[in-house]
Design a protein around this motif. Structure first.
Motif: not given
Length: 426
Positions: A71, A97, A100-101, A104, A228, A335, A417
């Motif tokens: 990320w 995941e 998905q991040r 969003s 998210l 996160v 996040l």
């Protein structure tokens, strides 16, 4: 499709002929040589270097790419102009995941980077409602209150700030309810949605006004966080309130010296029309309180004072409940986002006195005077139910006016996040 450059991680120094470089190249592979006590920061900066060299498509390969490292790379690699590709690595759950991040964050980034001509208050509300509805069609309902209907509903602040524009101000009230019953609201989210901020009659300079298309970053951030959480299977009822307006100058615009009487009876003297964010959030916080939510979270690009206090590498957080601050720091750390608490005491509610009203919306000095971020939080506190836990996030890290070693110019989505983690907290 661009040819992919493989990017790998190494704990070994670069070959001698690369000198002290932390990125080396070998045919179709770039190696990031981790030599810092802060590997996430180094990885993000390395991604910026690669992107700045014109590299547009990469595949993250090899060992060491956990979710935080991937990320961080993505956040350094993205640009406002798009035209890039990152291929994740890892098992199905990890890559799902990350997808998905990215979905969003890209939604928020597109909103924040959009021109103020194209993104006006009602469009911000309707685009957000459409995106969230598409994620959970049978669980989302909403309404958009706009124009003079805001006055009928007693949403005084949004109407006052937005009435100077030809394009109507609006409040989005969105309900995500995954249950078959009228379940209690667990969390209410409130976002500042100023689609352009000229400063009103407290007019900004051209330099200060240029990035003010991003003044709806709070609205985009809370909406993206909810999106998210929904993608991850959120099993709580959550209400979302976006407070949307353009703060412009015209014959209809609100003025210094005006007094606004809010739904809860609080009177506010306007001493600075450029302190408009707190005026619209006051409506959203009252609506959130009326929902009966046990936890209220608001997010806003609210004060320059927060940026001065914590820089653009952190978001400032405020709460009268120490447990809320502790939980937020814990969830942000999970996160790899940065938050830092600033003071909020009961006397901050009276830090902006008025001879004519219960409070002023700021202090009549440049920048709102000392402690401006805490004073703004104290103002907002007046509009929060005492029965609810409350978190205020001043998004100092939401937008970069210019490219840096960490970020491309534009929206960062830093904070999304953290809020999504809070929605998922027990």
């Amino acid at each position: 499709m661009n040819e992919l450059l493989n990017v790998v991680l190494s704990n070994e120094a670069a070959p001698a002929y690369w000198g002290k470089a932390d990125v080396s190249f070998d045919e179709q592979t770039a190696t990031i040589h981790l030599k810092s006590a802060m590997p996430l920061r180094q990885i993000q900066m390395a991604a910026r270097k690669l992107r700045s060299q014109g590299i547009a498509a990469v595949a993250l390969t090899g060992d060491g790419w956990d979710i935080d490292r991937q990320w961080s790379f993505y956040q350094g690699f993205v640009t406002a102009k798009g035209g890039f590709q990152v291929v994740w690595c890892g098992d199905a759950a990890l890559t799902a995941e990350l997808y998905q991040r990215a979905k969003s964050a890209d939604f928020a980034r597109q909103l924040i980077n959009e021109t103020p001509e194209n993104l006006y208050p009602v469009k911000l509300a309707s685009d957000t409602a459409a995106w969230l509805s598409a994620l959970a069609p049978d669980k989302v309902s909403y309404r958009i209150i706009s124009g003079d209907e805001l006055l009928q509903q007693q949403w005084i602040g949004i109407h006052a700030v937005g009435r100077g524009s030809e394009r109507h101000p609006a409040m989005l009230e969105l309900d995500y309810n995954p249950f078959d019953t009228d379940a209690p609201v667990s969390v209410a989210l409130v976002g500042k949605g100023i689609t352009f901020d000229s400063g009103g009659y407290s007019l900004k300079s051209s330099e200060g006004m240029l990035g003010m298309k991003a003044d709806m970053g709070g609205a985009a951030t809370v909406a993206a966080a909810l999106g998210l959480a929904i993608q991850k299977g959120l099993n709580k009822r959550v209400k979302l309130y976006l407070c949307c307006a353009e703060n412009l100058v015209s014959g209809r615009a609100y003025k210094l010296g005006d007094i606004l009487t809010y739904k809860n009876g609080t009177t506010v003297e306007v001493v600075n029309t450029d302190a408009e964010g707190r005026l619209v959030l006051a409506d959203g916080l009252q609506a959130a309180s009326e929902s009966g939510a046990r936890f209220i979270i608001d997010a806003a690009t609210l004060t320059g004072a927060a940026v001065m206090a914590v820089s653009s590498q952190y978001n400032a957080i405020f709460s009268p409940q120490p447990s809320v601050l502790k939980l937020t720091q814990q969830k942000a750390a999970e996160v790899a986002e940065n938050v830092w608490p600033l003071p909020l005491d009961p006397w901050h509610q009276d830090a902006c006195p008025s001879a004519y009203a219960d409070t002023a919306n700021s202090r009549a000095v440049k920048g709102g005077g000392p402690g401006g971020a805490s004073n703004a939080a104290g103002f907002l506190w007046r509009f929060v139910s005492p029965q609810a836990d409350w978190l205020h996030i001043d998004l100092a890290a939401a937008f970069e006016d210019n490219a840096s070693a960490m970020w491309a110019a534009g929206a960062t989505t830093h904070g999304m996040l953290t809020i999504a983690q809070l929605l998922d907290a027990e």
